[in-house]
Design a protein around this motif. Sequence first.
Motif, PDB file in Angstrom:
ATOM      1  N   ASN A  18      26.871   8.030  44.100  1.00 52.28           N
ATOM      2  CA  ASN A  18      27.680   8.231  42.907  1.00 52.28           C
ATOM      3  C   ASN A  18      29.083   8.716  43.267  1.00 52.28           C
ATOM      4  OD1 ASN A  18      28.031   8.372  39.995  1.00 52.28           O
ATOM      5  ND2 ASN A  18      28.028  10.594  40.271  1.00 52.28           N
ATOM      6  N   GLN A  19      29.169   9.681  44.170  1.00 49.06           N
ATOM      7  CA  GLN A  19      30.478  10.221  44.574  1.00 49.06           C
ATOM      8  C   GLN A  19      31.322   9.157  45.268  1.00 49.06           C
ATOM      9  OE1 GLN A  19      28.837  13.427  46.898  1.00 49.06           O
ATOM     10  NE2 GLN A  19      29.403  14.973  45.373  1.00 49.06           N
ATOM     11  N   LEU A  20      30.700   8.367  46.140  1.00 52.19           N
ATOM     12  CA  LEU A  20      31.441   7.305  46.821  1.00 52.19           C
ATOM     13  C   LEU A  20      31.932   6.271  45.816  1.00 52.19           C
ATOM     14  CD1 LEU A  20      32.494   5.959  49.376  1.00 52.19           C
ATOM     15  CD2 LEU A  20      30.263   4.840  49.611  1.00 52.19           C
ATOM     16  N   GLY A  21      31.065   5.913  44.885  1.00 53.19           N
ATOM     17  CA  GLY A  21      31.462   4.972  43.845  1.00 53.19           C
ATOM     18  C   GLY A  21      32.672   5.455  43.068  1.00 53.19           C
ATOM     19  N   GLU A  22      32.681   6.736  42.726  1.00 54.53           N
ATOM     20  CA  GLU A  22      33.814   7.308  41.993  1.00 54.53           C
ATOM     21  C   GLU A  22      35.092   7.242  42.825  1.00 54.53           C
ATOM     22  OE1 GLU A  22      32.723  11.247  40.786  1.00 54.53           O
ATOM     23  OE2 GLU A  22      31.336  10.520  39.243  1.00 54.53           O
ATOM     24  N   LYS A  23      34.987   7.555  44.111  1.00 52.01           N
ATOM     25  CA  LYS A  23      36.164   7.545  44.983  1.00 52.01           C
ATOM     26  C   LYS A  23      36.708   6.134  45.200  1.00 52.01           C
ATOM     27  CE  LYS A  23      35.267  11.825  47.477  1.00 52.01           C
ATOM     28  NZ  LYS A  23      36.417  12.554  46.995  1.00 52.01           N
ATOM     29  N   LEU A  24      35.806   5.149  45.219  1.00 51.89           N
ATOM     30  CA  LEU A  24      36.232   3.768  45.443  1.00 51.89           C
ATOM     31  C   LEU A  24      36.529   3.017  44.147  1.00 51.89           C
ATOM     32  CD1 LEU A  24      33.757   2.662  48.267  1.00 51.89           C
ATOM     33  CD2 LEU A  24      36.099   3.495  48.503  1.00 51.89           C
ATOM     34  N   GLY A  25      36.147   3.606  43.027  1.00 50.27           N
ATOM     35  CA  GLY A  25      36.364   2.937  41.745  1.00 50.27           C
ATOM     36  C   GLY A  25      35.365   1.816  41.492  1.00 50.27           C
ATOM     37  N   ILE A  26      34.132   1.992  42.009  1.00 53.90           N
ATOM     38  CA  ILE A  26      33.065   1.017  41.774  1.00 53.90           C
ATOM     39  C   ILE A  26      31.829   1.768  41.281  1.00 53.90           C
ATOM     40  CG2 ILE A  26      33.944  -0.626  43.476  1.00 53.90           C
ATOM     41  CD1 ILE A  26      31.869   0.358  45.464  1.00 53.90           C
ATOM     42  N   SER A  27      30.874   1.042  40.751  1.00 61.35           N
ATOM     43  CA  SER A  27      29.696   1.705  40.180  1.00 61.35           C
ATOM     44  C   SER A  27      28.721   2.166  41.265  1.00 61.35           C
ATOM     45  CB  SER A  27      28.966   0.755  39.226  1.00 61.35           C
ATOM     46  OG  SER A  27      28.283  -0.252  39.947  1.00 61.35           O
ATOM     47  N   THR A  28      27.921   3.144  40.901  1.00 65.06           N
ATOM     48  CA  THR A  28      26.872   3.649  41.781  1.00 65.06           C
ATOM     49  C   THR A  28      25.876   2.534  42.114  1.00 65.06           C
ATOM     50  OG1 THR A  28      27.063   5.825  40.762  1.00 65.06           O
ATOM     51  CG2 THR A  28      25.057   5.407  42.022  1.00 65.06           C
ATOM     52  N   VAL A  29      25.555   1.729  41.142  1.00 69.70           N
ATOM     53  CA  VAL A  29      24.621   0.619  41.344  1.00 69.70           C
ATOM     54  C   VAL A  29      25.188  -0.365  42.366  1.00 69.70           C
ATOM     55  CG1 VAL A  29      23.481  -1.346  40.223  1.00 69.70           C
ATOM     56  CG2 VAL A  29      23.607   0.855  39.045  1.00 69.70           C
ATOM     57  N   TYR A  30      26.479  -0.641  42.290  1.00 70.00           N
ATOM     58  CA  TYR A  30      27.127  -1.557  43.230  1.00 70.00           C
ATOM     59  C   TYR A  30      27.098  -0.975  44.649  1.00 70.00           C
ATOM     60  CZ  TYR A  30      30.586  -5.089  44.714  1.00 70.00           C
ATOM     61  OH  TYR A  30      31.242  -6.128  45.333  1.00 70.00           O
ATOM     62  N   VAL A  31      27.365   0.325  44.778  1.00 71.68           N
ATOM     63  CA  VAL A  31      27.287   0.991  46.087  1.00 71.68           C
ATOM     64  C   VAL A  31      25.882   0.823  46.656  1.00 71.68           C
ATOM     65  CG1 VAL A  31      27.355   3.211  47.298  1.00 71.68           C
ATOM     66  CG2 VAL A  31      29.115   2.662  45.607  1.00 71.68           C
ATOM     67  N   ASN A  40      27.005  -9.138  48.267  1.00 68.79           N
ATOM     68  CA  ASN A  40      28.136  -9.109  49.186  1.00 68.79           C
ATOM     69  C   ASN A  40      29.369  -8.649  48.434  1.00 68.79           C
ATOM     70  OD1 ASN A  40      26.687 -10.038  51.391  1.00 68.79           O
ATOM     71  ND2 ASN A  40      27.045 -12.171  50.866  1.00 68.79           N
ATOM     72  N   PRO A  41      30.225  -7.878  49.100  1.00 63.56           N
ATOM     73  CA  PRO A  41      31.417  -7.372  48.428  1.00 63.56           C
ATOM     74  C   PRO A  41      32.477  -8.456  48.280  1.00 63.56           C
ATOM     75  CG  PRO A  41      31.462  -6.773  50.730  1.00 63.56           C
ATOM     76  CD  PRO A  41      30.139  -7.432  50.480  1.00 63.56           C
ATOM     77  N   GLY A  42      33.291  -8.290  47.250  1.00 64.94           N
ATOM     78  CA  GLY A  42      34.460  -9.137  47.098  1.00 64.94           C
ATOM     79  C   GLY A  42      35.571  -8.613  47.995  1.00 64.94           C
ATOM     80  N   ARG A  43      36.657  -9.337  48.044  1.00 66.53           N
ATOM     81  CA  ARG A  43      37.783  -8.961  48.905  1.00 66.53           C
ATOM     82  C   ARG A  43      38.312  -7.566  48.588  1.00 66.53           C
ATOM     83  NH1 ARG A  43      43.129 -12.145  48.081  1.00 66.53           N
ATOM     84  NH2 ARG A  43      42.829 -10.969  46.208  1.00 66.53           N
ATOM     85  N   ASP A  44      38.474  -7.261  47.309  1.00 69.53           N
ATOM     86  CA  ASP A  44      38.996  -5.947  46.919  1.00 69.53           C
ATOM     87  C   ASP A  44      38.074  -4.814  47.379  1.00 69.53           C
ATOM     88  OD1 ASP A  44      41.175  -7.156  45.747  1.00 69.53           O
ATOM     89  OD2 ASP A  44      40.378  -7.031  43.703  1.00 69.53           O
ATOM     90  N   THR A  45      36.781  -5.025  47.242  1.00 68.56           N
ATOM     91  CA  THR A  45      35.816  -4.000  47.656  1.00 68.56           C
ATOM     92  C   THR A  45      35.805  -3.853  49.170  1.00 68.56           C
ATOM     93  OG1 THR A  45      34.478  -4.460  45.697  1.00 68.56           O
ATOM     94  CG2 THR A  45      33.412  -3.256  47.487  1.00 68.56           C
ATOM     95  N   LEU A  46      35.908  -4.964  49.894  1.00 65.72           N
ATOM     96  CA  LEU A  46      36.006  -4.897  51.357  1.00 65.72           C
ATOM     97  C   LEU A  46      37.176  -4.014  51.769  1.00 65.72           C
ATOM     98  CD1 LEU A  46      35.422  -8.610  52.435  1.00 65.72           C
ATOM     99  CD2 LEU A  46      33.971  -6.669  53.007  1.00 65.72           C
ATOM    100  N   LEU A  47      38.307  -4.232  51.141  1.00 65.43           N
ATOM    101  CA  LEU A  47      39.503  -3.452  51.470  1.00 65.43           C
ATOM    102  C   LEU A  47      39.342  -1.983  51.109  1.00 65.43           C
ATOM    103  CD1 LEU A  47      42.250  -6.006  50.391  1.00 65.43           C
ATOM    104  CD2 LEU A  47      41.614  -5.349  52.726  1.00 65.43           C
TER     105      LEU A  47
END
Length: 81
Positions: A18-31, A40-47
């Motif tokens: 949850n904390q990582l998701g918040e820091k990256l601006g993505i959902s906990t479920v996605y993490v 698989n992550p998209g380009r923005d998430t990879l970066l």
Amino acid sequence: MERKKLLELRKKFGLTQNQLGEKLGISTVYVRKLEKGVVNPGRDTLLKYELFFDKDMRELFPDIFFDKNDKKLIKNNERVI
């Protein structure tokens, strides 16, 4: 295929999913799905991961950059040459 490097780094930084998701601006479920290798992550998430952990995306997500049958591909290419 579980992405152990992502899990190790997150824990090394002392973060929950949850904390990582918040820091990256993505959902906990996605993490969670990224760590399990379900998606698989998209380009923005990879970066985002690359910049946050200061690690090359190829190291963080080796399964999407390298073919599992690399030796077989090399062997087949040698025959063509």
